[in-house]
Motif scaffolding. Sequence first.
Motif, PDB file in Angstrom:
ATOM      1  N   LYS A 165       8.165  -8.126   3.862  1.00 15.43           N
ATOM      2  CA  LYS A 165       7.683  -8.976   4.949  1.00 15.43           C
ATOM      3  C   LYS A 165       6.976  -8.151   6.021  1.00 15.43           C
ATOM      4  N   LEU A 166       7.587  -7.028   6.392  1.00 20.22           N
ATOM      5  CA  LEU A 166       6.994  -6.185   7.424  1.00 20.22           C
ATOM      6  C   LEU A 166       5.639  -5.648   6.977  1.00 20.22           C
ATOM      7  N   LEU A 167       5.554  -5.149   5.746  1.00 17.08           N
ATOM      8  CA  LEU A 167       4.304  -4.598   5.237  1.00 17.08           C
ATOM      9  C   LEU A 167       3.245  -5.683   5.080  1.00 17.08           C
ATOM     10  N   TRP A 168       3.659  -6.841   4.593  1.00 15.82           N
ATOM     11  CA  TRP A 168       2.733  -7.947   4.332  1.00 15.82           C
ATOM     12  C   TRP A 168       2.160  -8.514   5.623  1.00 15.82           C
ATOM     13  N   GLN A 169       2.991  -8.594   6.662  1.00 17.02           N
ATOM     14  CA  GLN A 169       2.534  -9.123   7.944  1.00 17.02           C
ATOM     15  C   GLN A 169       1.655  -8.131   8.709  1.00 17.02           C
ATOM     16  N   ASN A 170       1.709  -6.866   8.324  1.00 18.06           N
ATOM     17  CA  ASN A 170       0.949  -5.833   9.039  1.00 18.06           C
ATOM     18  C   ASN A 170       0.138  -5.011   8.035  1.00 18.06           C
ATOM     19  N   GLN A 171      -0.706  -5.706   7.286  1.00 10.73           N
ATOM     20  CA  GLN A 171      -1.477  -5.063   6.223  1.00 10.73           C
ATOM     21  C   GLN A 171      -2.369  -3.958   6.764  1.00 10.73           C
ATOM     22  N   GLY A 172      -2.314  -2.824   6.092  1.00  9.71           N
ATOM     23  CA  GLY A 172      -3.116  -1.671   6.472  1.00  9.71           C
ATOM     24  C   GLY A 172      -2.411  -0.710   7.401  1.00  9.71           C
ATOM     25  N   ARG A 173      -1.363  -1.183   8.077  1.00 12.19           N
ATOM     26  CA  ARG A 173      -0.637  -0.293   8.974  1.00 12.19           C
ATOM     27  C   ARG A 173       0.320   0.591   8.170  1.00 12.19           C
ATOM     28  N   VAL A 174       0.366   1.851   8.522  1.00  9.85           N
ATOM     29  CA  VAL A 174       1.242   2.792   7.829  1.00  9.85           C
ATOM     30  C   VAL A 174       2.595   2.851   8.537  1.00  9.85           C
ATOM     31  N   TYR A 175       3.662   2.674   7.763  1.00 14.24           N
ATOM     32  CA  TYR A 175       5.019   2.757   8.299  1.00 14.24           C
ATOM     33  C   TYR A 175       5.733   3.962   7.700  1.00 14.24           C
ATOM     34  N   SER A 176       6.389   4.723   8.547  1.00 13.30           N
ATOM     35  CA  SER A 176       7.177   5.852   8.064  1.00 13.30           C
ATOM     36  C   SER A 176       8.470   5.339   7.441  1.00 13.30           C
ATOM     37  N   ARG A 177       9.133   6.175   6.689  1.00 15.91           N
ATOM     38  CA  ARG A 177      10.412   5.804   6.090  1.00 15.91           C
ATOM     39  C   ARG A 177      11.433   5.469   7.174  1.00 15.91           C
ATOM     40  N   GLU A 178      11.395   6.228   8.254  1.00 10.37           N
ATOM     41  CA  GLU A 178      12.334   5.988   9.358  1.00 10.37           C
ATOM     42  C   GLU A 178      12.115   4.605   9.972  1.00 10.37           C
ATOM     43  N   GLU A 179      10.843   4.220  10.149  1.00  8.49           N
ATOM     44  CA  GLU A 179      10.535   2.908  10.714  1.00  8.49           C
ATOM     45  C   GLU A 179      11.008   1.791   9.797  1.00  8.49           C
ATOM     46  N   ILE A 217       1.193  -1.676  -2.732  1.00 11.83           N
ATOM     47  CA  ILE A 217       2.009  -0.818  -1.868  1.00 11.83           C
ATOM     48  C   ILE A 217       1.588   0.629  -2.075  1.00 11.83           C
ATOM     49  N   LYS A 218       0.860   1.140  -1.101  1.00 10.54           N
ATOM     50  CA  LYS A 218       0.279   2.466  -1.207  1.00 10.54           C
ATOM     51  C   LYS A 218       1.147   3.519  -0.518  1.00 10.54           C
ATOM     52  N   THR A 219       1.215   4.682  -1.108  1.00  6.87           N
ATOM     53  CA  THR A 219       1.881   5.821  -0.480  1.00  6.87           C
ATOM     54  C   THR A 219       0.871   6.598   0.353  1.00  6.87           C
ATOM     55  N   VAL A 220       1.216   6.848   1.599  1.00 12.53           N
ATOM     56  CA  VAL A 220       0.406   7.718   2.458  1.00 12.53           C
ATOM     57  C   VAL A 220       1.169   9.031   2.550  1.00 12.53           C
ATOM     58  N   TRP A 221       0.737  10.004   1.798  1.00 12.56           N
ATOM     59  CA  TRP A 221       1.506  11.227   1.638  1.00 12.56           C
ATOM     60  C   TRP A 221       1.785  11.911   2.965  1.00 12.56           C
ATOM     61  N   GLY A 222       3.034  12.270   3.146  1.00  9.61           N
ATOM     62  CA  GLY A 222       3.467  12.946   4.359  1.00  9.61           C
ATOM     63  C   GLY A 222       3.736  12.016   5.521  1.00  9.61           C
ATOM     64  N   VAL A 223       3.478  10.705   5.318  1.00  6.70           N
ATOM     65  CA  VAL A 223       3.682   9.742   6.404  1.00  6.70           C
ATOM     66  C   VAL A 223       4.620   8.623   5.989  1.00  6.70           C
ATOM     67  N   GLY A 224       4.208   7.825   4.997  1.00  7.83           N
ATOM     68  CA  GLY A 224       5.045   6.697   4.589  1.00  7.83           C
ATOM     69  C   GLY A 224       4.327   5.765   3.651  1.00  7.83           C
ATOM     70  N   TYR A 225       4.347   4.455   3.977  1.00  7.71           N
ATOM     71  CA  TYR A 225       3.788   3.451   3.078  1.00  7.71           C
ATOM     72  C   TYR A 225       2.971   2.428   3.852  1.00  7.71           C
ATOM     73  N   LYS A 226       2.023   1.798   3.141  1.00  5.16           N
ATOM     74  CA  LYS A 226       1.269   0.683   3.700  1.00  5.16           C
ATOM     75  C   LYS A 226       0.997  -0.330   2.597  1.00  5.16           C
ATOM     76  N   PHE A 227       0.646  -1.559   3.000  1.00  4.83           N
ATOM     77  CA  PHE A 227       0.390  -2.646   2.052  1.00  4.83           C
ATOM     78  C   PHE A 227      -1.053  -3.118   2.202  1.00  4.83           C
ATOM     79  N   LEU A 228      -1.735  -3.288   1.055  1.00  2.28           N
ATOM     80  CA  LEU A 228      -3.111  -3.770   1.040  1.00  2.28           C
ATOM     81  C   LEU A 228      -3.263  -4.827  -0.041  1.00  2.28           C
ATOM     82  N   LEU A 229      -3.867  -5.945   0.294  1.00  4.60           N
ATOM     83  CA  LEU A 229      -4.134  -6.976  -0.708  1.00  4.60           C
ATOM     84  C   LEU A 229      -5.440  -6.724  -1.436  1.00  4.60           C
TER      85      LEU A 229
END
Length: 230
Positions: A165-179, A217-229
Amino acid sequence: MSKVLIIEDDVSIGEMMSIYLYEEGYQVMRAENGRQGETLFRDFQPDVIVLDIMLPDVDGIQLCTYFRTASTIPILMVSAKSEVSDRIKGLQTGADDYLCKPFSMRELAARVQALLRRSTAFAHVAATAAEPSTNQNVQLDLEKRCLFVHNKLIETTFSEFEIMKLLWQNQGRVYSREELLNRVRGFDSYVTERAIDVHIANLRKKIETDPKEPKYIKTVWGVGYKFLLN
């Protein structure tokens, strides 16, 4: 009043958990073995399950699988096994959180509270955001907490849906594992950020054509993950 089902064969620990959660305002039922837990799961209809991984009659991992196939309610697994591999196995099975023994009753109550808070948060989502879009391969109905892939309903755990839900509602934004971990847990947790990798891997298996080459669901190496449709 939220209902908590505790499945714990150790009488002293089970009674301690039951009394503490009851005093915290929960309606509590406890099973001393897996078979009794299955019966109470059907009859009591709990809002959250606290499940010991080591039971005398049924393997806790298998019981977790059974609960997950029948429901998406939050499952907190507890165990004296503290190895990372054991925690990952529990999360891969469908548990939403993992608490290692010994633990304080205060932490137990905080974990239960956080899981329940997250599981009911969707009711406050605006109605306009609840409607799935029919022209997208991956769709979320936030009000009903449903995930669709190519218009097919996909079963998810509580934590998987919250992350999705978080990734889908904020497509393109990169979230760290901690977030992402803070989003799911809502407070500092013993479970490490490795748990997020497990949830992401499970989500990819469910929504991606090729989980090894993810499209959404894309991996942004060294940062976290983001979602793109797209």
